[in-house]
Design a protein around this motif. Sequence first.
Motif, PDB file in Angstrom:
ATOM      1  N   LEU A  13      32.933  44.660  76.111  1.00  9.56           N
ATOM      2  CA  LEU A  13      34.543  44.839  76.525  1.00  9.56           C
ATOM      3  C   LEU A  13      35.250  43.379  77.027  1.00  9.56           C
ATOM      4  O   LEU A  13      36.418  43.673  76.978  1.00  9.56           O
ATOM      5  N   GLY A  14      34.440  42.474  77.739  1.00  6.48           N
ATOM      6  CA  GLY A  14      34.744  41.752  78.101  1.00  6.48           C
ATOM      7  C   GLY A  14      35.333  40.185  76.918  1.00  6.48           C
ATOM      8  O   GLY A  14      36.343  39.933  76.846  1.00  6.48           O
ATOM      9  N   LEU A  15      34.479  40.676  75.935  1.00  4.77           N
ATOM     10  CA  LEU A  15      34.712  39.689  75.056  1.00  4.77           C
ATOM     11  C   LEU A  15      35.894  40.039  74.178  1.00  4.77           C
ATOM     12  O   LEU A  15      36.590  39.445  73.029  1.00  4.77           O
ATOM     13  N   SER A  16      36.004  41.589  74.126  1.00  6.48           N
ATOM     14  CA  SER A  16      37.113  41.924  73.219  1.00  6.48           C
ATOM     15  C   SER A  16      38.605  41.822  73.691  1.00  6.48           C
ATOM     16  O   SER A  16      39.175  41.807  72.871  1.00  6.48           O
ATOM     17  N   LYS A  17      38.900  41.133  75.496  1.00 11.00           N
ATOM     18  CA  LYS A  17      39.465  40.508  75.757  1.00 11.00           C
ATOM     19  C   LYS A  17      40.245  40.085  75.204  1.00 11.00           C
ATOM     20  O   LYS A  17      41.930  39.443  75.144  1.00 11.00           O
ATOM     21  N   PHE A  18      39.698  38.852  74.742  1.00  6.00           N
ATOM     22  CA  PHE A  18      39.805  37.714  74.570  1.00  6.00           C
ATOM     23  C   PHE A  18      40.808  37.793  72.503  1.00  6.00           C
ATOM     24  O   PHE A  18      41.204  36.895  72.355  1.00  6.00           O
ATOM     25  N   ARG A  19      40.077  39.160  72.166  1.00  3.59           N
ATOM     26  CA  ARG A  19      40.896  39.362  70.668  1.00  3.59           C
ATOM     27  C   ARG A  19      41.513  40.579  70.773  1.00  3.59           C
ATOM     28  O   ARG A  19      42.158  41.018  69.588  1.00  3.59           O
ATOM     29  N   ASP A  20      42.441  40.642  71.788  1.00  2.00           N
ATOM     30  CA  ASP A  20      43.676  41.509  71.951  1.00  2.00           C
ATOM     31  C   ASP A  20      43.373  42.977  71.212  1.00  2.00           C
ATOM     32  O   ASP A  20      43.821  43.623  70.828  1.00  2.00           O
ATOM     33  N   ILE A  21      41.493  43.230  71.885  1.00  2.00           N
ATOM     34  CA  ILE A  21      40.963  44.664  71.134  1.00  2.00           C
ATOM     35  C   ILE A  21      40.826  45.761  72.882  1.00  2.00           C
ATOM     36  O   ILE A  21      39.885  45.405  73.740  1.00  2.00           O
ATOM     37  N   ASN A  22      41.671  46.346  72.460  1.00  2.00           N
ATOM     38  CA  ASN A  22      41.656  47.772  73.088  1.00  2.00           C
ATOM     39  C   ASN A  22      39.888  48.025  74.195  1.00  2.00           C
ATOM     40  O   ASN A  22      39.452  48.651  72.819  1.00  2.00           O
ATOM     41  N   ALA A  23      39.268  48.323  74.825  1.00  2.00           N
ATOM     42  CA  ALA A  23      37.595  48.788  74.601  1.00  2.00           C
ATOM     43  C   ALA A  23      37.705  48.808  76.252  1.00  2.00           C
ATOM     44  O   ALA A  23      37.911  48.911  77.495  1.00  2.00           O
ATOM     45  N   ALA A  24      36.579  50.306  76.264  1.00  2.00           N
ATOM     46  CA  ALA A  24      36.021  50.800  77.108  1.00  2.00           C
ATOM     47  C   ALA A  24      34.977  50.965  76.929  1.00  2.00           C
ATOM     48  O   ALA A  24      33.940  51.406  76.315  1.00  2.00           O
ATOM     49  N   CYS A  25      33.978  51.472  78.081  1.00  2.00           N
ATOM     50  CA  CYS A  25      33.183  51.254  78.556  1.00  2.00           C
ATOM     51  C   CYS A  25      32.572  53.612  79.260  1.00  2.00           C
ATOM     52  O   CYS A  25      33.401  53.334  80.111  1.00  2.00           O
ATOM     53  N   LEU A  26      31.958  54.563  78.528  1.00  2.00           N
ATOM     54  CA  LEU A  26      31.759  55.395  78.782  1.00  2.00           C
ATOM     55  C   LEU A  26      30.263  55.646  78.844  1.00  2.00           C
ATOM     56  O   LEU A  26      29.532  55.545  78.054  1.00  2.00           O
TER      57      LEU A  26
END
Length: 259
Positions: free
Chosen positions: A172-185
Amino acid sequence: MQNTKIVRQNTEIEIQDSTLLVGLPGVGHVGKLVVDHLIEQFEAEKLLEIYSTSFPPQVLVDENSTVRLVSNAFYTFQVNGKDILLLAGDQQSTSSEGHYELCDLYLDIAEEYGVSRIFTLGGFPTGQLDHVDEVLGAVNQEDLTESLKEHGVTFKEKEPNGGIVGASGLLLGLSKFRDINAACLMGYTSGYLVDPKSAQSLLAVLSSILDIEVDISELEERAKEMEKIVANLVEAKQQQQQQQMLPETPTDEDLGYIG
């Protein structure tokens, strides 16, 4: 990455604008149960395997006494015209450095296959054996919460209180730097046992998000078996508590002091 080896199984599949589901071993094996179930249900095709010195120094032994190195793998299947990518496997990293390196590699592969959103799947430990039919969420972009709430995901301020450890959190944290939306369920689970019932709750929410139908009969059977185990554990705990509450039997020495 000199200490990581990628073995590609299929280089001809074209995948675009896909969703990545991550279910690696963790609390209650909740995420792993969900992703493994989807791989089997939709006969997902293996794209590649990842071997790394960040995994434990271990081989697994099959029914024929043949060994293989522990590994993680990417799979894919298509449903309703949607490409789904899955990350499953045997282990997470045994070191902090390895976690970061592997998660960067996972994201490199995700970008290679045109991933536009990521769902990491895991368990939220409660310490209680009673089942809670709820899925807790965390996101890397605040505006993702409203759409996920519509599918039954709950969000609680500063929960999980201790943060999210391992690949489920780092991605989640690293994908933010790549502009990828992410969620943890996260499915609620005791944290003590493999929890197919929590996996059912998580899979129901995920199916709604992805708009797919999934046969959960196999998970239901495993959940029933686990319920029996939990019931036995609860009964044993109650018996232990009752024994602790019983008065001690007086000895002859004790009786000598009764006036």
